[in-house]
Motif scaffolding. Sequence first.
Motif, PDB file in Angstrom:
ATOM      1  N   GLN A   1      23.831  38.353  -8.704  1.00 18.23           N
ATOM      2  CA  GLN A   1      23.761  39.400  -9.722  1.00 18.23           C
ATOM      3  C   GLN A   1      22.323  39.634 -10.175  1.00 18.23           C
TER       4      GLN A   1
ATOM      5  N   GLN B   1      32.962  41.056  -4.158  1.00 16.31           N
ATOM      6  CA  GLN B   1      33.481  42.000  -5.149  1.00 16.31           C
ATOM      7  C   GLN B   1      32.374  42.496  -6.075  1.00 16.31           C
ATOM      8  N   VAL B   2      31.494  41.585  -6.503  1.00 13.57           N
ATOM      9  CA  VAL B   2      30.371  41.971  -7.358  1.00 13.57           C
ATOM     10  C   VAL B   2      29.457  42.947  -6.618  1.00 13.57           C
TER      11      VAL B   2
ATOM     12  N   ASN C   1      31.289  46.301  -6.327  1.00  9.56           N
ATOM     13  CA  ASN C   1      31.447  46.975  -7.617  1.00  9.56           C
ATOM     14  C   ASN C   1      30.129  47.517  -8.155  1.00  9.56           C
TER      15      ASN C   1
ATOM     16  N   ALA D   1      38.316  43.642  -1.917  1.00 10.67           N
ATOM     17  CA  ALA D   1      37.519  43.597  -3.150  1.00 10.67           C
ATOM     18  C   ALA D   1      37.758  44.818  -4.034  1.00 10.67           C
TER      19      ALA D   1
ATOM     20  N   PRO E   1      31.843  30.998  -3.684  1.00 12.09           N
ATOM     21  CA  PRO E   1      32.827  32.006  -4.110  1.00 12.09           C
ATOM     22  C   PRO E   1      32.593  33.348  -3.400  1.00 12.09           C
TER      23      PRO E   1
ATOM     24  N   LEU F   1      26.920  33.070  -7.545  1.00 14.02           N
ATOM     25  CA  LEU F   1      27.375  34.336  -8.113  1.00 14.02           C
ATOM     26  C   LEU F   1      26.379  34.869  -9.133  1.00 14.02           C
ATOM     27  N   TYR F   2      25.864  33.997  -9.990  1.00 15.07           N
ATOM     28  CA  TYR F   2      24.856  34.408 -10.978  1.00 15.07           C
ATOM     29  C   TYR F   2      23.593  34.898 -10.282  1.00 15.07           C
TER      30      TYR F   2
ATOM     31  N   SER G   1      34.480  35.564  -1.974  1.00 15.27           N
ATOM     32  CA  SER G   1      35.305  36.709  -2.377  1.00 15.27           C
ATOM     33  C   SER G   1      34.769  37.343  -3.659  1.00 15.27           C
ATOM     34  N   ASP G   2      34.430  36.522  -4.649  1.00 21.70           N
ATOM     35  CA  ASP G   2      33.891  37.029  -5.917  1.00 21.70           C
ATOM     36  C   ASP G   2      32.527  37.691  -5.705  1.00 21.70           C
ATOM     37  N   ILE G   3      31.712  37.088  -4.840  1.00 20.02           N
ATOM     38  CA  ILE G   3      30.385  37.650  -4.557  1.00 20.02           C
ATOM     39  C   ILE G   3      30.515  39.025  -3.922  1.00 20.02           C
TER      40      ILE G   3
END
Length: 287
Positions: free
Chosen positions: A195, A248-249, A252, A287, A242, A191-192, A244-246
């Motif tokens: 980004q 979403q990032v 977004n 997301a 992750p 995830l980091y 789903s989180d990825i």
Amino acid sequence: MKLGVSTYSLYNAIQNGQLDVLGALEWLKEQGAEHAEIVPLGFDLLDDSQLAEDIRAKAEEIGLELSNYCIGANFAGLDEAAFEAEVKRVQAHVDVAHRLGVKLMRHDVASRPHAMTGTEYFEQDFPQLVEACQRVADYALQYGITTSVENHGFYLQASERVRRLVIAVNRPNFKTTLDVGNFICVDEPSLYAVQQNLPYASMVHLKDFYIRPANYNPGEGWFNSLHGQHLRGAIVGQGDLPISDIIQVVKNNGYDGYFSIEFEGMEDCLQATRIAIANARRLWEQA
């Protein structure tokens, strides 16, 4: 967002004769893919120029967009003659990308054995890597093609090395093919890392992995990360990343380009790719 699939995901089906690349395009269209990414494994588009024309014609016939062309390359640790030959070879593949009608092309940049992936080798190789990428990008500019480096190969895989290369190359048509899964191969939190590299992405690969600690050997079918974790390719949305989180990032942050499913696990590749498409679409909508 345009959701598609890399033909790399169907390599086993192509390799065993279940599909050829033209049949793979038809199958992807039937699964609802909006685009296909061409990875010439099991076939050669440099020597077989007619096949490139056939792929483009088939994609146009069935209404499937071709998004990206991906090849291997290595500019690290070469003498002058070998370096020049490799630059010319990759530029010849740019011509193939043009024949395919794509506007994106990913070429590898560097790989070394695990023992030679440290900072000292990277600093030594870096000027040559920058020059090679500049020359390929400049050559691709005549076709309006954006070239890119992907975060893989253990050597140029960490987000900071990718970011540094893209900035140093300093060409508007040189970016990164951002694989959300590959960072774990050098033990970097996904995830980091996503980004960090998203601002430089020309397209995004969706990939998932199962992860087990270094002190637990799960047996056949797994490989080791740079620092010893055990990894195995997973269907997107079913692994330990992750995802789903990825997603979403990425959403977004306003990314609206190509998403390309990449599957390299042990499951049947056709079933796995079909499930991955459905999972990716659902996760994007949520997301």
